[in-house]
Motif scaffolding. Structure first.
Motif, PDB file in Angstrom:
ATOM      1  N   GLU A   1      -7.024   3.237   2.620  1.00 23.41           N
ATOM      2  CA  GLU A   1      -5.927   3.101   1.666  1.00 23.41           C
ATOM      3  C   GLU A   1      -5.745   1.656   1.215  1.00 23.41           C
ATOM      4  O   GLU A   1      -5.419   1.398   0.047  1.00 23.41           O
TER       5      GLU A   1
ATOM      6  N   SER B   1      -7.171   1.405  11.411  1.00 23.21           N
ATOM      7  CA  SER B   1      -7.086   2.843  11.174  1.00 23.21           C
ATOM      8  C   SER B   1      -8.050   3.217  10.068  1.00 23.21           C
ATOM      9  O   SER B   1      -7.992   2.632   8.978  1.00 23.21           O
TER      10      SER B   1
ATOM     11  N   GLY C   1       2.726  -4.947   8.912  1.00 21.38           N
ATOM     12  CA  GLY C   1       2.407  -3.851   9.810  1.00 21.38           C
ATOM     13  C   GLY C   1       2.606  -4.220  11.259  1.00 21.38           C
ATOM     14  O   GLY C   1       2.159  -5.274  11.711  1.00 21.38           O
TER      15      GLY C   1
ATOM     16  N   SER D   1      -4.171  -4.072   6.625  1.00 24.88           N
ATOM     17  CA  SER D   1      -2.921  -3.806   7.331  1.00 24.88           C
ATOM     18  C   SER D   1      -3.016  -4.196   8.804  1.00 24.88           C
ATOM     19  O   SER D   1      -4.061  -4.030   9.435  1.00 24.88           O
TER      20      SER D   1
ATOM     21  N   ASP E   1      -7.936   5.679   8.150  1.00 19.71           N
ATOM     22  CA  ASP E   1      -7.151   6.155   7.023  1.00 19.71           C
ATOM     23  C   ASP E   1      -6.415   5.011   6.327  1.00 19.71           C
ATOM     24  O   ASP E   1      -6.582   4.775   5.125  1.00 19.71           O
ATOM     25  N   ILE E   2      -5.611   4.256   7.076  1.00 20.16           N
ATOM     26  CA  ILE E   2      -4.798   3.208   6.458  1.00 20.16           C
ATOM     27  C   ILE E   2      -5.682   2.119   5.863  1.00 20.16           C
ATOM     28  O   ILE E   2      -5.389   1.584   4.785  1.00 20.16           O
TER      29      ILE E   2
ATOM     30  N   ASN F   1       0.831  -1.205   0.000  1.00 13.72           N
ATOM     31  CA  ASN F   1       0.000   0.000   0.000  1.00 13.72           C
ATOM     32  C   ASN F   1       0.867   1.259   0.000  1.00 13.72           C
ATOM     33  O   ASN F   1       2.098   1.196   0.000  1.00 13.72           O
ATOM     34  N   ARG F   2       0.237   2.397   0.002  1.00 17.32           N
ATOM     35  CA  ARG F   2       0.930   3.683  -0.111  1.00 17.32           C
ATOM     36  C   ARG F   2       1.800   3.985   1.098  1.00 17.32           C
ATOM     37  O   ARG F   2       2.694   4.841   1.037  1.00 17.32           O
ATOM     38  N   TYR F   3       1.566   3.280   2.205  1.00 14.12           N
ATOM     39  CA  TYR F   3       2.363   3.468   3.406  1.00 14.12           C
ATOM     40  C   TYR F   3       3.493   2.444   3.518  1.00 14.12           C
ATOM     41  O   TYR F   3       4.152   2.355   4.553  1.00 14.12           O
TER      42      TYR F   3
END
Length: 317
Positions: free
Chosen positions: A102, A96, A89, A82, A98-99, A26-28
């Motif tokens: 995502e 989360s 993670g 995640s 947000d996550i 993912n983006r993180y």
């Protein structure tokens, strides 16, 4: 060829589709684990990313949905969010808004690069708490052409306000005080504290909790050793990021792409889908399944309206 003993799902393996284990990032920078189900025949196919319920793994309900929709002609990806299941993670068992939103977009990244997939025909499905994440992802990610939810929870609403918005301001303040101070405990210990093992019934629980346990703790239905709800617990401070982040603020921005909300008639959580439906913009549809409770839509094939899901995505992808 996949051996029978390698099949780690809570539902039978279909002989009509191909299955493979996949991973993507993912983006993180968190690596997510997924199960890819592919129809036989010539592509490119429309595709679906599926996740949920909250505290479940891809070997449970989301995998059942994914495999069934693959039998109906879609390339499907069921994935572990995640910090859970086989996805990466640290620390473990954290969520989360947000996550996890995502995570859906990262799944779209992955399936959109598959040669077998028409990337202009991608939809997503979220079950239970990942229904709210799916709606949030569809609002922000214009590549998602249609979104369906089943037995949807808005986790930010229930954590911030309690069931049926029953939490008083005093109760909310007290909860935040306790969560805030738990952070010092965790910081001093160098790792987060975890709650008691989920759904270990003592007697006297509400009926919907009994129904959760009937799914997650039952070898005949949904028990899986990697599932938080079957065998573990979230971190004690897990609610913090949900407490002041309303997940469905921008739900109307899904339009003009279509939204389908599916819920059980007698589910304790039905009000989440009804409120989301009222806030969403056309085109939208709310389907209430007669006689179904919240967890019936996890695995009961006579209750899950797969024909409705199939028609919705065929028409809109």
């Amino acid at each position: 060829m996949e051996r029978a003993e390698d099949w780690d799902k809570t539902f039978p393996k279909s002989d009509k589709v191909d299955h493979s284990k996949v991973s993507f990032t993912n983006r993180y920078g968190i690596t997510l684990a997924g199960d890819l189900y592919t129809p036989r025949g010539e592509g490119p196919f429309a595709a679906l990313a599926v996740s949920g319920p909250f505290g479940a793994v891809k070997e449970q309900s989301s995998g059942l949905y994914a495999q069934t929709m693959a039998e109906r002609g879609f390339v499907t990806l069921a994935f572990d969010p995640s910090y859970t299941g086989q996805s990466g993670g640290e620390p473990r068992n954290v969520a989360s808004p947000d996550i996890n939103t995502e995570d859906f977009s990262a799944a779209v990244d992955f399936i959109g690069l598959l040669p077998s997939v028409d990337r202009e025909r991608i939809g997503i499905t979220g079950i239970c708490g990942w229904g709210g994440m799916a709606l949030n992802a569809a609002a922000v990610d214009k590549r998602i052409k249609a979104v369906a939810t089943s037995t949807m929870y808005d986790m930010t609403r229930v954590m911030a306000k309690g069931y049926n918005d029953s939490m008083t301001p005093e109760q909310r303040s007290q909860a935040l005080e306790q969560l805030s101070r738990q952070r010092w405990e965790d910081a001093a210990n160098g790792s987060p504290a975890y709650g008691p093992v989920s759904l270990e019934l003592q007697g006297g629980e509400p009926q919907f909790v009994v129904e959760y346990a009937d799914y997650y703790k039952s070898e005949e239905r949904g028990f899986h050793p990697r599932s938080i709800n079957s065998n573990a617990a979230w971190t004690v401070t897990n609610p913090l990021s949900f407490m002041n982040m309303p997940l469905l603020t921008y739900i109307a921005e899904i339009a003009p792409r279509p939204t389908l909300l599916i819920h059980g008639e007698i589910a304790h959580s039905r009000y989440f889908s009804e409120t989301a439906f009222a806030a969403a913009a056309e085109p939208k549809e709310l389907v209430i399944v007669a006689g179904a409770n919240h967890t019936d839509l996890y695995d009961q094939l006579d209750k899950i309206p797969f024909d409705k899901l199939t028609g919705f995505f065929q028409a809109n992808l």
